[in-house]
Design an enzyme around this catalytic site. Structure first.
Site, PDB file in Angstrom:
ATOM      1  N   GLY A   1      15.783  53.682  25.341  1.00 42.31           N
ATOM      2  CA  GLY A   1      14.622  52.803  25.512  1.00 42.31           C
ATOM      3  C   GLY A   1      14.337  52.531  26.974  1.00 42.31           C
ATOM      4  N   ASP A   2      13.220  51.886  27.231  1.00 47.26           N
ATOM      5  CA  ASP A   2      12.802  51.526  28.600  1.00 47.26           C
ATOM      6  C   ASP A   2      12.599  52.744  29.501  1.00 47.26           C
ATOM      7  OD1 ASP A   2      13.217  48.815  27.839  1.00 47.26           O
ATOM      8  OD2 ASP A   2      15.352  49.099  28.209  1.00 47.26           O
ATOM      9  N   GLU A   3      12.211  53.861  28.921  1.00 47.79           N
ATOM     10  CA  GLU A   3      12.050  55.080  29.722  1.00 47.79           C
ATOM     11  C   GLU A   3      10.715  55.129  30.458  1.00 47.79           C
ATOM     12  OE1 GLU A   3      12.484  55.123  26.420  1.00 47.79           O
ATOM     13  OE2 GLU A   3      14.363  56.141  25.913  1.00 47.79           O
TER      14      GLU A   3
ATOM     15  N   LYS B   1       7.679  54.799  28.507  1.00 52.92           N
ATOM     16  CA  LYS B   1       6.724  55.371  27.534  1.00 52.92           C
ATOM     17  C   LYS B   1       5.352  54.718  27.649  1.00 52.92           C
ATOM     18  CE  LYS B   1       9.473  54.017  24.291  1.00 52.92           C
ATOM     19  NZ  LYS B   1      10.670  53.639  25.049  1.00 52.92           N
ATOM     20  N   GLY B   2       5.350  53.407  27.927  1.00 52.03           N
ATOM     21  CA  GLY B   2       4.098  52.652  27.984  1.00 52.03           C
ATOM     22  C   GLY B   2       3.145  53.246  29.007  1.00 52.03           C
TER      23      GLY B   2
ATOM     24  N   GLY C   1       8.836  46.141  25.019  1.00 57.78           N
ATOM     25  CA  GLY C   1       7.986  45.455  25.991  1.00 57.78           C
ATOM     26  C   GLY C   1       7.620  46.412  27.089  1.00 57.78           C
ATOM     27  N   HIS C   2       6.386  46.369  27.500  1.00 58.56           N
ATOM     28  CA  HIS C   2       6.057  47.160  28.673  1.00 58.56           C
ATOM     29  C   HIS C   2       4.992  46.480  29.511  1.00 58.56           C
ATOM     30  CE1 HIS C   2       3.631  48.864  25.368  1.00 58.56           C
ATOM     31  NE2 HIS C   2       2.675  48.696  26.251  1.00 58.56           N
TER      32      HIS C   2
ATOM     33  N   ARG D   1      13.076  44.799  -0.384  1.00 59.69           N
ATOM     34  CA  ARG D   1      11.816  44.500  -1.083  1.00 59.69           C
ATOM     35  C   ARG D   1      11.541  43.001  -1.198  1.00 59.69           C
ATOM     36  NH1 ARG D   1      13.784  48.889  -5.109  1.00 59.69           N
ATOM     37  NH2 ARG D   1      15.642  47.861  -4.333  1.00 59.69           N
TER      38      ARG D   1
ATOM     39  N   GLN E   1      11.439  51.729  21.761  1.00 61.80           N
ATOM     40  CA  GLN E   1      12.891  51.954  21.941  1.00 61.80           C
ATOM     41  C   GLN E   1      13.151  53.440  22.237  1.00 61.80           C
ATOM     42  OE1 GLN E   1      12.134  49.915  18.810  1.00 61.80           O
ATOM     43  NE2 GLN E   1      11.983  48.340  20.334  1.00 61.80           N
TER      44      GLN E   1
ATOM     45  N   THR F   1      18.903  49.806  17.112  1.00 63.93           N
ATOM     46  CA  THR F   1      17.903  48.912  16.552  1.00 63.93           C
ATOM     47  C   THR F   1      17.793  49.226  15.059  1.00 63.93           C
ATOM     48  OG1 THR F   1      15.706  47.968  16.884  1.00 63.93           O
ATOM     49  CG2 THR F   1      15.885  50.376  17.067  1.00 63.93           C
TER      50      THR F   1
ATOM     51  N   THR G   1      11.992  43.863  30.153  1.00 62.94           N
ATOM     52  CA  THR G   1      10.666  43.232  30.093  1.00 62.94           C
ATOM     53  C   THR G   1      10.669  42.136  29.033  1.00 62.94           C
ATOM     54  OG1 THR G   1       9.907  45.518  30.238  1.00 62.94           O
ATOM     55  CG2 THR G   1       8.207  43.852  30.048  1.00 62.94           C
TER      56      THR G   1
ATOM     57  N   VAL H   1       6.757  59.313  40.116  1.00 57.50           N
ATOM     58  CA  VAL H   1       7.268  59.233  41.491  1.00 57.50           C
ATOM     59  C   VAL H   1       7.065  57.844  42.102  1.00 57.50           C
ATOM     60  CG1 VAL H   1       7.111  61.712  41.984  1.00 57.50           C
ATOM     61  CG2 VAL H   1       5.087  60.266  42.342  1.00 57.50           C
TER      62      VAL H   1
HETATM   63  P1  IMP Z   1      17.128  44.683  18.246  1.00 63.58           P
HETATM   64  O1  IMP Z   1      16.161  45.813  18.227  1.00 63.58           O
HETATM   65  O2  IMP Z   1      16.557  43.424  18.846  1.00 63.58           O
HETATM   66  O3  IMP Z   1      17.766  44.436  16.907  1.00 63.58           O
HETATM   67  O4  IMP Z   1      18.341  45.086  19.230  1.00 63.58           O
HETATM   68  C1  IMP Z   1      19.242  46.148  18.916  1.00 63.58           C
HETATM   69  C2  IMP Z   1      19.605  46.928  20.174  1.00 63.58           C
HETATM   70  O5  IMP Z   1      18.468  47.645  20.638  1.00 63.58           O
HETATM   71  C3  IMP Z   1      20.074  46.070  21.352  1.00 63.58           C
HETATM   72  O6  IMP Z   1      21.043  46.801  22.069  1.00 63.58           O
HETATM   73  C4  IMP Z   1      18.822  45.931  22.187  1.00 63.58           C
HETATM   74  O7  IMP Z   1      19.111  45.676  23.536  1.00 63.58           O
HETATM   75  C5  IMP Z   1      18.201  47.296  21.997  1.00 63.58           C
HETATM   76  N1  IMP Z   1      16.757  47.314  22.185  1.00 63.58           N
HETATM   77  C6  IMP Z   1      15.810  46.887  21.309  1.00 63.58           C
HETATM   78  N2  IMP Z   1      14.579  47.087  21.819  1.00 63.58           N
HETATM   79  C7  IMP Z   1      14.738  47.678  22.997  1.00 63.58           C
HETATM   80  C8  IMP Z   1      13.813  48.174  23.979  1.00 63.58           C
HETATM   81  O8  IMP Z   1      12.594  48.124  23.838  1.00 63.58           O
HETATM   82  N3  IMP Z   1      14.379  48.724  25.090  1.00 63.58           N
HETATM   83  C9  IMP Z   1      15.724  48.828  25.260  1.00 63.58           C
HETATM   84  N4  IMP Z   1      16.606  48.391  24.362  1.00 63.58           N
HETATM   85  C10 IMP Z   1      16.126  47.818  23.249  1.00 63.58           C
END
Ligand code: IMP
Length: 435
Positions: free
Chosen positions: A12-14, A16-17, A40-41, A142, A223, A238, A298, A414
């Site tokens: 995650g946090d690469e 993408k946004g 979040g972005h 459900r 993610q 997640t 974020t 860059v």
């Molecule tokens: P959850 O998605 O809140 O249940 O968190 C599960 C795991 O995923 C934790 O390690 C979070 O830090 C990670 N995580 C969830 N969303 C993100 C994201 O957008 N970026 C990076 N890590 C994330």
């Protein structure tokens, strides 16, 4: 060039946004397919900073169709506050659509997420505590409440009651929390539903129509692959599937609608929360990368763990997603670090080596990256707009990644600005085809 999926190839946090935002200019529809406001972005446009958690990237183009797909879990309070903020800033959000089948994060989901983590103590996952896991659990059981339920008070009340009853014991410590009162909750969510009603729609047919007409649909993942509940580092993941296959499920299209799958990866690696991270740099260099790269969440503001690029995990992500190309972001953060390292295999206990990403948790938890050295560069690269303009060693770094993964590099970040991006010919082709 109809269906293009953009997914995170790491934890995650690469970035993408930013990629989706750039592609959105030509897209006829951007649709998010999983996750919730754990993502979040930040987008900087004309000097203004916009932070989104739920609204798809692309919303800043006036009237652009941006859908929240059925696979997303929506906290209606967060979504209404994002909508309010955008309206206050006079952004035209008439193109926003929210799937009537998306699931709702309820107050008890947030409380259960917090309580669950507290109970795990030292073993905690480090979730964002936004109620994501409990909401997806209810969906599978459900007992979920969907966006469409907000529009019928009687159904809403019944469903909230049915969902809360089995949780009574676990929720006992919060029994006096006014948020959990059935009447208060029903009324609050009914009002939220009223506010969201203009945007609630059957989103899948919107995608079908555009795909049928040969338009461009960008499927926006949240993610990353290594946080996937099936393919990631379970249980430190997640509760959804950030991999490309889930774009079909979470948006309601078939696999034949997907033409390209772009993975996004930083030039190094980061991870938030607990769990295995074989190339982690728990030292001054890791700290320096965190500082230069601004590696703080974020959503939660947490410091991200940093490390070298992990090509073992990235090759695994290439296979799991069927990546057709890779976008490398934040290459500028590595400027001045010489030599650089990348992991090309894992080292396990007692001299064992692993060429492929190991499925076994005991191995993965102890695995360390077997690093090779690559020469760094010292020139400022933020002004480069083509691969040829990059210093020779930066080009070699990208070539090494591309050869290792067997896929082309499509774009290279860059710098943080919108224009600080190299578009290769392959990426330009997509942009041109869609225009
Ligand atoms: P959850 O998605 O809140 O249940 O968190 C599960 C795991 O995923 C934790 O390690 C979070 O830090 C990670 N995580 C969830 N969303 C993100 C994201 O957008 N970026 C990076 N890590 C994330």
């Amino acid at each position: 060039m109809p269906g293009l999926v953009v997914v995170g190839a790491q934890w995650g946090d690469e970035g993408k946004g930013k990629v989706v935002d750039l592609l959105a200019e030509q897209a006829d529809l951007v649709v998010r397919f999983q996750g919730g406001n754990n993502a979040g972005h930040t987008i900087v446009r004309d000097g203004e900073v916009y932070k989104f958690h739920l609204v798809p990237s692309g919303i800043l183009y006036p009237g652009k169709l941006c859908a929240i797909g059925n696979g997303v879990v929506v906290d209606p309070k967060v979504l209404t506050s994002e909508i309010d903020d955008l309206r206050r800033r006079r952004i035209d959000i008439s193109g926003l659509r929210i799937s009537a089948n998306s699931h709702l994060i309820m107050p008890y989901h947030r409380l259960l997420d917090q309580a669950g983590e507290a109970k795990l103590g030292k073993l905690q996952i480090g979730t964002t505590r936004r109620g994501i896991g409990p909401c997806y659990s209810d969906k599978a059981a459900r007992l979920g409440i969907r966006m469409q339920d907000l529009l019928d008070e009687k159904i809403l009340r019944k469903k909230i009651y049915a969902a809360m009853e089995p949780k009574r014991l676990t929720l006992r410590p919060f029994a006096k929390d006014p948020e959990l009162d059935l009447h208060t909750m029903t009324e609050e969510y009914r009002i939220l539903g009223h506010r969201l009603e203009p945007y609630i729609a059957d989103t899948a047919p919107i995608a079908w129509r555009i795909l049928d007409e040969g338009g461009l649909v960008v499927f926006e993942g949240a993610q990353g692959t290594m946080l996937d509940i099936d393919h990631g580092t379970y249980p430190f993941v997640t509760s959804s599937n950030p991999v490309a296959g889930s774009a079909c499920v979470g948006a309601g299209v078939g696999p034949r609608s997907i033409d390209e799958v772009w993975g996004v990866a930083k030039a190094y690696a980061t991870r938030v929360g607990a769990g295995p991270f074989p190339t982690e740099l728990d030292d001054e260099l890791g700290e320096a990368i965190r500082g230069v790269g601004g590696e703080f969440g974020t959503t939660t503001g947490r410091a991200r763990r940093t490390g070298w690029l992990d090509l073992v995990a990235l090759r695994y992500a290439t296979r799991v997603n069927g990546l057709t190309g890779l976008v490398v972001t934040k290459l500028d953060v590595l400027t001045g670090i010489d030599p650089l390292h990348v992991a090309v295999r894992y080292l396990g206990p007692e001299g064992a080596t692993f060429e492929e990403f190991p499925y076994h948790q005991s191995i993965l938890h102890k695995a360390r990256g077997d690093l090779i050295e690559l020469p760094g560069w010292h020139e400022n690269i933020s002004g480069c707009r083509s691969i040829d303009e990059l210093p020779r060693n930066a080009q070699s770094y990208l070539e090494y990644i591309s050869d290792f993964l067997g896929i082309p590099i499509l774009m290279v970040g860059v710098g943080p600005g919108r224009d600080e991006m190299i578009w290769t010919r392959a990426a330009e082709r997509v942009r041109a085809a869609a225009a």
